[in-house]
Design a protein around this motif. Structure first.
Motif, PDB file in Angstrom:
ATOM      1  N   GLU A 115       0.896  -0.576   0.315  1.00 46.14           N
ATOM      2  CA  GLU A 115       0.374   0.230  -0.302  1.00 46.14           C
ATOM      3  C   GLU A 115       0.800   1.229  -0.080  1.00 46.14           C
ATOM      4  OE1 GLU A 115      -3.107  -0.571  -0.640  1.00 46.14           O
ATOM      5  OE2 GLU A 115      -4.172  -2.300   0.047  1.00 46.14           O
ATOM      6  N   GLU A 137      -0.935  -0.985  -6.973  1.00 50.58           N
ATOM      7  CA  GLU A 137      -2.453  -1.235  -6.783  1.00 50.58           C
ATOM      8  C   GLU A 137      -3.641  -0.310  -7.314  1.00 50.58           C
ATOM      9  OE1 GLU A 137      -4.878  -3.842  -5.798  1.00 50.58           O
ATOM     10  OE2 GLU A 137      -3.273  -4.496  -4.249  1.00 50.58           O
ATOM     11  N   ARG A 140      -5.916   3.632  -5.941  1.00 49.90           N
ATOM     12  CA  ARG A 140      -5.648   4.179  -4.748  1.00 49.90           C
ATOM     13  C   ARG A 140      -5.403   5.588  -4.877  1.00 49.90           C
ATOM     14  NH1 ARG A 140      -1.581   3.188  -8.950  1.00 49.90           N
ATOM     15  NH2 ARG A 140      -0.842   4.199 -10.033  1.00 49.90           N
ATOM     16  N   ASP A 208      -9.786   7.225  10.244  1.00 45.18           N
ATOM     17  CA  ASP A 208     -10.626   6.933   9.664  1.00 45.18           C
ATOM     18  C   ASP A 208     -11.658   7.092   8.708  1.00 45.18           C
ATOM     19  OD1 ASP A 208     -12.749   3.964   9.453  1.00 45.18           O
ATOM     20  OD2 ASP A 208     -13.192   4.132  11.357  1.00 45.18           O
ATOM     21  N   GLN A 209     -11.572   7.370   7.838  1.00 42.32           N
ATOM     22  CA  GLN A 209     -12.131   7.876   6.523  1.00 42.32           C
ATOM     23  C   GLN A 209     -13.110   9.886   7.010  1.00 42.32           C
ATOM     24  OE1 GLN A 209     -15.265   5.521   4.711  1.00 42.32           O
ATOM     25  NE2 GLN A 209     -14.730   4.462   6.411  1.00 42.32           N
ATOM     26  N   GLY A 214     -14.155   6.590   2.203  1.00 41.98           N
ATOM     27  CA  GLY A 214     -13.578   5.544   1.802  1.00 41.98           C
ATOM     28  C   GLY A 214     -11.773   5.808   1.711  1.00 41.98           C
ATOM     29  N   PRO A 238      -7.456   2.358   0.447  1.00 44.18           N
ATOM     30  CA  PRO A 238      -8.959   2.173   0.469  1.00 44.18           C
ATOM     31  C   PRO A 238      -9.588   1.502   0.974  1.00 44.18           C
ATOM     32  CG  PRO A 238      -8.051   2.104  -1.784  1.00 44.18           C
ATOM     33  CD  PRO A 238      -6.878   2.074  -0.843  1.00 44.18           C
ATOM     34  N   VAL A 239     -10.721   1.787   2.346  1.00 42.38           N
ATOM     35  CA  VAL A 239     -11.419   0.756   3.530  1.00 42.38           C
ATOM     36  C   VAL A 239     -11.314  -0.616   3.151  1.00 42.38           C
ATOM     37  CG1 VAL A 239     -13.700   2.114   2.312  1.00 42.38           C
ATOM     38  CG2 VAL A 239     -12.570   1.424   4.911  1.00 42.38           C
ATOM     39  N   MET A 240     -11.911  -0.980   2.016  1.00 43.92           N
ATOM     40  CA  MET A 240     -12.266  -2.499   1.525  1.00 43.92           C
ATOM     41  C   MET A 240     -10.372  -2.923   1.178  1.00 43.92           C
ATOM     42  SD  MET A 240     -11.807  -0.238  -1.693  1.00 43.92           S
ATOM     43  CE  MET A 240     -13.355   0.035  -2.075  1.00 43.92           C
ATOM     44  N   ARG A 241      -9.689  -1.537   1.026  1.00 45.51           N
ATOM     45  CA  ARG A 241      -8.430  -2.923   1.390  1.00 45.51           C
ATOM     46  C   ARG A 241      -7.524  -3.082   3.049  1.00 45.51           C
ATOM     47  NH1 ARG A 241      -6.953  -1.505  -3.621  1.00 45.51           N
ATOM     48  NH2 ARG A 241      -4.881  -0.468  -2.760  1.00 45.51           N
ATOM     49  N   THR A 243      -8.807  -1.799   7.218  1.00 43.83           N
ATOM     50  CA  THR A 243      -9.734  -1.060   7.967  1.00 43.83           C
ATOM     51  C   THR A 243      -8.890  -0.542   8.907  1.00 43.83           C
ATOM     52  OG1 THR A 243      -9.958  -3.845   9.035  1.00 43.83           O
ATOM     53  CG2 THR A 243     -12.094  -2.690   6.771  1.00 43.83           C
ATOM     54  N   LYS A 246      -7.955  -3.574  10.647  1.00 41.97           N
ATOM     55  CA  LYS A 246      -6.119  -4.593   9.540  1.00 41.97           C
ATOM     56  C   LYS A 246      -5.365  -3.827   9.942  1.00 41.97           C
ATOM     57  CE  LYS A 246      -9.149  -6.472   6.212  1.00 41.97           C
ATOM     58  NZ  LYS A 246      -9.848  -7.006   4.762  1.00 41.97           N
TER      59      LYS A 246
END
Length: 277
Positions: A115, A137, A140, A208-209, A214, A238-241, A243, A246
């Motif tokens: 990332e 990726e 991004r 956190d966003q 996102g 991005p939040v889908m990768r 959180t 994580k």
């Protein structure tokens, strides 16, 4: 000046005395003192701290203020670093990292985490991207070195703010434009203060966003021999990768990279000290 009562007091005074064989070097010594101390200065306070005669120090401050290197606060009594000196410091940071050892550490961190990662510093009431390496990726958030983000809703900003003295931090936050960027952005100074207490205890910060929808970020401080650091290292995704949960798993890698950059900074400082002695 007051009477010196101990060897420790004498040593402390020697560290703050203005040194240099020429007027230019003594002006630089004064700038260095003001820039490295975590406080505002008055003319009288500088006289007592440095032992420099008041008329001489007043003349020096006028010269630095006239050159835009220092400015006076609204009350006209306190001196702080000026915009011109701040821009020079930022330029040094930016131009020092493109092909240097710190950039290599950042690049290795991106290869490990997959990332985007960046090295940041506090500049006024914003966070300056000193260096950055993007992920490969396709999805991004692309930002360049020299980019600026708000201090109150960025992970690096919260990390650096958490170590400041409470009075200094509140003064900065109350003067900053605490804009609401997303529903998660905290703009109340008291709530930010509570969050920063937790950040200081934890030793890391999460965005956190809070700045961009996102986008999730995690940051730690780069260690400094002085104890006060103005460098942070962060990962963004991005939040889908990535959180917040994580993000906790990448903290060991972030801290290893921060330690490596801290070691580079310490070695560079040591080399500079030896060269000037």
């Amino acid at each position: 000046m007051g009477e010196i009562h101990s060897i420790d007091e004498a040593a402390a005074l020697a560290e703050t005395a203005l040194t240099g064989d020429t007027p230019t070097l003594r002006l630089f010594s004064l700038l260095e003192l003001i820039a490295t101390k975590n406080q505002l200065f008055t003319l009288q306070g500088l006289v007592e701290l440095t032992g420099t005669p008041k008329p001489t120090l007043h003349r020096m401050l006028q010269q630095l203020e006239g050159a835009g290197l220092l400015i006076r606060e609204n009350n006209g009594r306190h001196y702080v670093v000026g915009a011109r000196l701040r821009r020079m410091a930022e330029s040094l940071l930016l131009n020092d990292t493109h092909h240097g050892a710190r950039h290599s550490v950042l690049r290795n961190l991106v290869e490990e985490l997959g990332e985007s990662c960046n090295l940041t510093a506090l500049s006024g009431d914003e966070i300056l991207y000193v260096d950055r390496v993007e992920t490969l990726e396709p999805l991004r958030f692309t930002l360049q070195p020299g980019s600026r983000v708000p201090v109150h809703c960025s992970a690096s900003g919260k990390m650096i703010l958490s170590q400041l003295a409470p009075v200094q931090r509140r003064r900065l936050l109350e003067a900053a434009p605490l804009k609401q960027y997303t529903p998660n952005t905290i703009t109340d100074v008291d709530q930010i203060e509570e969050q920063l207490k937790q950040v200081r205890r934890d030793g890391y910060a999460i965005d956190d966003q809070e700045f961009l929808p996102g986008l999730v970020c995690a940051a730690v401080l780069v260690p400094s021999p002085s104890g006060m650091s103005n460098l942070g290292i962060a990962v963004q995704a991005p939040v889908m990768r990535l959180t917040p949960d994580k993000a906790l798993r990448v903290l060991p890698a972030l801290r290893r990279a921060a330690d490596a950059i801290g070691q580079i900074e310490a070695e560079t400082a040591g080399e500079s000290a030896r060269a000037s002695s």
